[in-house]
Design a protein around this motif. Structure first.
Motif: not given
Length: 396
Positions: A150-152, A199-204
C-alpha cells in the motif's frame, strides 16, 4: 407594511450588514464585494417592515443520504434579526415561508445548526446527529502497520480527486452532505488550510484519504475517510509518523466510532457533542422515497402525524409495503377515515424525523411518551427502520 419575499440583488449588502452584526464578525469592503458576488438572492428570504430588512434567513439547496438513498434537502442558515425587531414572531413567519418554498422545490428534508435546540423544536426541527471529538496525545496514537504494497499519495486540494471516496463513505451514514464541485472547492477546501493524502491499497485502489493541518505542534484533522479497516489503519500509521512534529491530534468521528477500542491505551479525551437538527418538510414524499428494512412484513402500518407548522403533513398515512417490506406505497387517508385505534401509531413530525433518520429508536420514543400506539405496532415500526448511524462532517 410587512412583507416576506426573496431579496433583490441590490439588497444583498443589507443582508451582509445584518449577518455581521448578528454573528459578530467584520468583513473588509473587498471581502463584502466578493461575498456579494457569490450570493444567490433567490436563496435569501427577508422579512421587510415598512421597506426595511428586519430579519432574514437563507435556504441552501443540498442533497443528503438516508439509508443509501439521495434526498433533496434545504439547509437553513444565516437566521438573523435586528435587535429592535426581535421577539415579534418574524423568524417564525420566515420559517413557515421557507417550509412552503422547500416543499415546492421538492426538498423533503431540512437541516440546520440551532443556536438553541428548544427554539427550533417549536417549529418541527429535531436533533438528529452527534459526533465524538477526540484529542489524542502523540504518545497514545494507534500503533498500526500498513498493508504491504500500500502507499500514501499526497494530492492537490481538489474535490474531484476526493469525491468518489468521500461519497462511498458518506452513503454509509444518514444525514451526510453530497458535496458538489462548488461546495468542495469554494466552500469546504477553500476555507481550510492543510494537506490532503490518499490511501492506495496494494491493488492500486483509492480507499481513503485524510485532510489535515499541523500547526503549533497540534494536528487538526478536517476529514478522516476510510472505506475499510485496512485503509483506516494505513491512514493512522501515516498520521502517527508525524509524531516528531506534534504533541496531539484533534478530530471528530461518528458517535459510534470504535477507534478507542483498537488503541493500546484508550484513555484520552473523548467528548460527545450534539450537532445539527433535522426536519421532514413533506412527510408523504419522504415516506414514499424512504428505504425501509426488508423483512417480509406485508401488513400495512398506519401513522398519524401532527405538524402545527406545515399543515400539509397533518393526517393519517397508510404504508403498504412492497419488495419484502423495503419500500412502501404511501396513501394519505381522507379526513375522518382512520383504522381502529389499536392499529394506529401517532407522533409529531419531529419525532418522526428522529426515528426515520435513525437517531432514536421506536421503543425509547414510546417509553417517553412521544410515540403512541399498541406495543405490537411499536415493534413493527421499529423493525421497519434500518439501523444506521447519523453523521455530518460539514457545517453551514
Amino acid at each position: 407594511m410587512n412583507e416576506i419575499r426573496t431579496l433583490q440583488p441590490h439588497e444583498l449588502q443589507e443582508s451582509i450588514a445584518l449577518s455581521q452584526f448578528a454573528f459578530q464578525y467584520e468583513l473588509t469592503a473587498e471581502q463584502q464585494a466578493e461575498q456579494v458576488g457569490k450570493m444567490d438572492p433567490s436563496q435569501l428570504l427577508g422579512y421587510f417592515k415598512d421597506g426595511t430588512l428586519a430579519a432574514k434567513l437563507q435556504v441552501i439547496p443540498f442533497h443528503t443520504w438516508v439509508n443509501g438513498r439521495r434526498f433533496a434537502m434545504g439547509g437553513i442558515a444565516g437566521v438573523a434579526t435586528w435587535p429592535e425587531y426581535r421577539r415579534g414572531g418574524m423568524v417564525a413567519q420566515l420559517l413557515g415561508q421557507a417550509l412552503k418554498s422547500m416543499r415546492d422545490r421538492g426538498q423533503t428534508l431540512s437541516f440546520l445548526a440551532p443556536f438553541k435546540f428548544e427554539f427550533y423544536r417549536k417549529y418541527g426541527w429535531e436533533t438528529y446527529v452527534d459526533y465524538v471529538r477526540y484529542e489524542i496525545p502523540a504518545d497514545k496514537l494507534p500503533k498500526f502497520e500498513a498493508a504491504e504494497g500500500s502507499k500514501i499519495v499526497r494530492v492537490d486540494k481538489n474535490g474531484e480527486l476526493l469525491n468518489s471516496v468521500y461519497e462511498a463513505y458518506a452513503k454509509q451514514f444518514n444525514g451526510m452532505l453530497e458535496r458538489d464541485a462548488h461546495w468542495w472547492n469554494e466552500r469546504y477546501l477553500k476555507g481550510k488550510k492543510g494537506t490532503v493524502a490518499v490511501y492506495v491499497n496494494p491493488q492500486g485502489e483509492q480507499r481513503g484519504y485524510v485532510f489535515y493541518q499541523v500547526k503549533d505542534r497540534a494536528a487538526t484533522i478536517h476529514d478522516f475517510v476510510f472505506l475499510d479497516e485496512e485503509a483506516r489503519r494505513g491512514l493512522w500509521k501515516f498520521i502517527a509518523d508525524h509524531d516528531s512534529m506534534m504533541t496531539k491530534v484533534e478530530l471528530n468521528a461518528p458517535a459510534d466510532d470504535q477507534l478507542p477500542f483498537l488503541m493500546h491505551d484508550p484513555r484520552f479525551a473523548q467528548e460527545r457533542t450534539t450537532y445539527f437538527s433535522a426536519r421532514i418538510v413533506d412527510a408523504e414524499s419522504f415516506l414514499a422515497q424512504y428505504a425501509f428494512e426488508a423483512r417480509g412484513d406485508a401488513e400495512p402500518l398506519y401513522l398519524r402525524i401532527s405538524d402545527r407548522h406545515a399543515e400539509w403533513n397533518e393526517g393519517v398515512y397508510r404504508l403498504d409495503f412492497t419488495d419484502d417490506g423495503a419500500n412502501a406505497n404511501v396513501t394519505k387517508l381522507p379526513e375522518g377515515e382512520a383504522p381502529a385505534e389499536e392499529a394506529l401509531l401517532s407522533c409529531s413530525i419531529q419525532t418522526l424525523a428522529a426515528l426515520l433518520l435513525g437517531y432514536q429508536k421506536a421503543g425509547f420514543m414510546s417509553r417517553i411518551g412521544r410515540l403512541g400506539g399498541a406495543d405490537e405496532q411499536i415493534v413493527r415500526l421499529g423493525n421497519a427502520i434500518p439501523q444506521r448511524t447519523t453523521y455530518l462532517m460539514d457545517f453551514f
